[in-house]
Scaffold this active site. Structure first.
Site, PDB file in Angstrom:
ATOM      1  N   SER A 157       0.795  -1.231   0.000  1.00 14.48           N
ATOM      2  CA  SER A 157       0.000   0.000   0.000  1.00 14.48           C
ATOM      3  C   SER A 157       0.828   1.282   0.000  1.00 14.48           C
ATOM      4  O   SER A 157       0.273   2.363  -0.203  1.00 14.48           O
ATOM      5  CB  SER A 157      -0.960   0.010   1.188  1.00 14.48           C
ATOM      6  N   LYS A 179       0.407   3.313  -3.042  1.00 13.49           N
ATOM      7  CA  LYS A 179      -0.740   4.215  -3.209  1.00 13.49           C
ATOM      8  C   LYS A 179      -0.303   5.675  -3.238  1.00 13.49           C
ATOM      9  O   LYS A 179      -0.963   6.510  -3.857  1.00 13.49           O
ATOM     10  CB  LYS A 179      -1.743   3.981  -2.084  1.00 13.49           C
ATOM     11  N   TYR A 229      -3.920  -2.578  -9.864  1.00 21.09           N
ATOM     12  CA  TYR A 229      -3.719  -2.429  -8.415  1.00 21.09           C
ATOM     13  C   TYR A 229      -2.810  -3.506  -7.840  1.00 21.09           C
ATOM     14  O   TYR A 229      -1.873  -3.211  -7.093  1.00 21.09           O
ATOM     15  CB  TYR A 229      -5.075  -2.437  -7.708  1.00 21.09           C
ATOM     16  N   TYR A 247      -4.156   3.904   8.123  1.00 19.10           N
ATOM     17  CA  TYR A 247      -5.500   3.324   8.239  1.00 19.10           C
ATOM     18  C   TYR A 247      -6.173   3.779   9.535  1.00 19.10           C
ATOM     19  O   TYR A 247      -6.124   4.962   9.873  1.00 19.10           O
ATOM     20  CB  TYR A 247      -5.441   1.792   8.132  1.00 19.10           C
ATOM     21  N   VAL A 298       1.202  -3.682   4.033  1.00 22.41           N
ATOM     22  CA  VAL A 298       1.024  -4.902   4.824  1.00 22.41           C
ATOM     23  C   VAL A 298       2.215  -5.860   4.728  1.00 22.41           C
ATOM     24  O   VAL A 298       2.242  -6.879   5.414  1.00 22.41           O
ATOM     25  CB  VAL A 298      -0.274  -5.650   4.458  1.00 22.41           C
TER      26      VAL A 298
END
Length: 310
Positions: free
Chosen positions: A67, A70, A194, A246, A264
């Site tokens: 992530s 992103k 993705y 998050y 992660v």
């Protein structure tokens, strides 16, 4: 405030301090390839705005950035559509797990922010416009190589395949948003982009260098050129601070005080505006899905170096 040659002994001391904690937490196992990571790995790298890189531990061990990608995809999407992006993605902390579907129903398919999985899927959908998936994936990879000044950075095909075969929740999120009209391309194409961006593999030194443009007001120092405006770099940093961890973002801001993004696989990218970009990797995660030891390391580094935006 710590700077220059004081950084190397500092990161070595912090690394040594947290070695006894390695193994605490839980490696991500919903992607089978990530479950193979050694929870006792710990790498630290600091890239400073003057072009120097300091590192220690497992700093040369590649891992998929997951992530953290992103941040780079968002940067490209903002360059492509500008503030129109915010019609399809929000800018607020989610307060829920990164793969939650609950808010999407209440908020009519508009993800809270671009750093939860649903928001990142919308960003992938935006990047796909006018291109084939292979071209879009290539653009993301080339951008990361450019800002890191490293043409050896590549996608790990085994991890990408593992994510494709087991990405059930991401598939559900994409289909749910398709039902609300917030995904415009075929779900399999969006997911392909993705999953492959998440499977970009880097080591701590490469990742720290890749994040440096956010510490320099949007400039890539090794090319002496801007990739985003100072205002946009500041706004990306703001989103990293409020949403990058998050549903642990508030606690991270309280404890560390730096814009950051987690993955992660155990990676963390933190930005010290005007000073440095910091990458930490330790695969075992806390209950929010962020690196357990990595978070502790960044907290200690920020404390001892005097690094904070507050």
């Amino acid at each position: 405030m710590v700077e220059g040659d004081e950084i190397q002994p500092l990161i070595e001391a912090v690394h040594e301090e947290f070695v006894p904690y390695l193994g605490e937490g839980k490696v991500a196992d919903y992607i089978p390839e990530l479950a193979k990571a050694d929870p006792r790995n710990l790498g630290i790298a600091v890239a400073t705005v003057d072009g120097r890189v300091y590192s220690t531990g497992d700093d040369a061990e590649p891992f998929t950035i997951q992530s953290i990608s992103k941040v780079f995809a968002l940067t490209l999407a903002l360059g492509k559509v500008g503030d129109d992006l915010w019609r399809r993605v929000g800018r607020e902390p989610s307060g829920t797990p990164f793969d939650s579907i609950i808010q999407l129903e209440h908020e009519h398919g508009i993800p809270r922010n671009p750093f939860i999985n649903a928001g990142a899927l919308v960003v992938s959908d935006i990047l796909l416009s006018g291109y084939q998936p292979r071209e879009t994936i290539g653009q993301i990879l080339e951008f990361v190589r450019f800002i890191a000044n490293d043409e050896t950075i590549a996608i790990d095909p085994v991890v990408a395949r593992s994510e494709t075969e087991h990405g059930y929740r991401n598939r559900a999120l994409a289909n749910f948003m398709l039902g609300f009209g917030n995904i415009e391309h075929a779900v399999d194409l969006v997911l392909g982009v993705y999953f492959h961006q998440c499977a970009i593999a880097m080591d701590c030194r490469q990742l720290a260098k890749a994040g440096l443009f956010l510490a320099t007001g949007g400039r890539v120092t090794h090319r002496d050129t801007g990739v985003v405006s100072t205002l946009r770099a500041r706004r990306i940093n703001a989103l990293m601070l409020t949403c990058g961890q998050y549903d642990g973002s508030g606690d991270f801001a309280f404890r560390v005080g730096l814009p950051s993004k987690s993955g992660v696989s155990g990676g963390l990218l933190a930005i010290v505006p005007g000073i440095a970009s910091v990458a930490v990797w330790s695969p075992a995660l806390n209950k929010q899905g962020n690196s357990l030891v990595g978070t502790l390391v960044l907290e200690r580094l920020a404390e001892r170096a005097g690094w904070s935006i507050f």
